[in-house]
Design a protein around this motif. Structure first.
Motif, PDB file in Angstrom:
ATOM      1  N   VAL A  52       0.828  -1.204   0.000  1.00 52.53           N
ATOM      2  CA  VAL A  52       0.000   0.000   0.000  1.00 52.53           C
ATOM      3  C   VAL A  52       0.865   1.258   0.000  1.00 52.53           C
ATOM      4  N   LYS A  53       0.415   2.245  -0.768  1.00 52.51           N
ATOM      5  CA  LYS A  53       1.099   3.540  -0.840  1.00 52.51           C
ATOM      6  C   LYS A  53       0.894   4.303   0.464  1.00 52.51           C
ATOM      7  N   THR A  54       1.793   4.065   1.395  1.00 54.16           N
ATOM      8  CA  THR A  54       1.822   4.763   2.683  1.00 54.16           C
ATOM      9  C   THR A  54       3.274   5.164   2.918  1.00 54.16           C
ATOM     10  N   ALA A  89       5.855   3.683  -4.811  1.00 54.46           N
ATOM     11  CA  ALA A  89       5.796   2.684  -5.884  1.00 54.46           C
ATOM     12  C   ALA A  89       4.821   1.550  -5.580  1.00 54.46           C
ATOM     13  N   ALA A  90       4.231   1.562  -4.413  1.00 60.44           N
ATOM     14  CA  ALA A  90       3.329   0.473  -4.010  1.00 60.44           C
ATOM     15  C   ALA A  90       2.181   0.320  -5.003  1.00 60.44           C
TER      16      ALA A  90
END
Length: 178
Positions: free
Chosen positions: A133-135, A141-142
């Motif tokens: 996940v984009k965190t 790049a997630a």
């Protein structure tokens, strides 16, 4: 709604949280904690302090919360802990993120031991892998956004309500190999 704050790496804060919540019963206890390090660091070159920080934050502290607050969860309730697909020993065929992987594997093993110690407990126990996940932890790049992962995590937890036992599942409800 009441918001409670506690640093789960400080046992006294966990105990104080329990005390503040002592008259409350929850249907769901969901513990999410995660930090990472440089993904290229191996156990050969990771500073000891970094290794300890990841293990305490990602494995020991979430389980201390589970141990401390379990009595506040209804007998037919759910105790879920945010793990990671990278915590799967069986699925590690690429390496990388060694220390993070080890910390989430340790979390999984500790949860399995908790389940074994409480084999007669009817509560549902879940290890949840949210996907990449984009965190801050997952990075830009997630593959998934939080808007893609979170509804799946919620649906997966809900689908397991009152089933009892321990399962390691991803955000789509699929079993993750240990």
């Amino acid at each position: 709604m009441v918001v409670e704050r506690a640093d789960i790496t400080v046992p006294e804060q966990i105990a104080a949280l329990h005390e503040r919540l002592a008259r409350t019963t929850f249907d769901l206890l969901f513990v999410s904690a995660g930090v990472t390090n440089d993904p290229e660091e191996t156990v050969a070159d990771v500073p000891t302090e970094t290794f300890v920080h990841l293990m305490v934050t990602n494995a020991l502290s979430p389980m201390r919360v589970v141990e401390a607050l379990r009595d506040l969860v209804a007998p037919d309730g759910t105790i879920a802990v945010m793990s990671s697909g990278q915590g799967s020993v069986a699925n590690n065929d690429k390496g990388g993120f060694e220390v993070y992987r080890a910390s989430k594997s340790a979390l999984n093993q500790l949860m399995r031991s908790f389940a074994a110690r409480h084999a007669d407990d009817p509560r549902t126990l879940l290890l949840i892998a949210p996907g990449w996940v984009k965190t801050n932890l997952g990075g830009p790049a997630a593959r998934l956004t939080t808007d893609q992962s979170i509804p799946g995590v919620v649906d997966t937890i809900e689908s397991q309500r009152a089933k009892g036992g321990l399962r390691f599942l991803d955000y789509e409800g699929r079993t993750v190999r240990w």
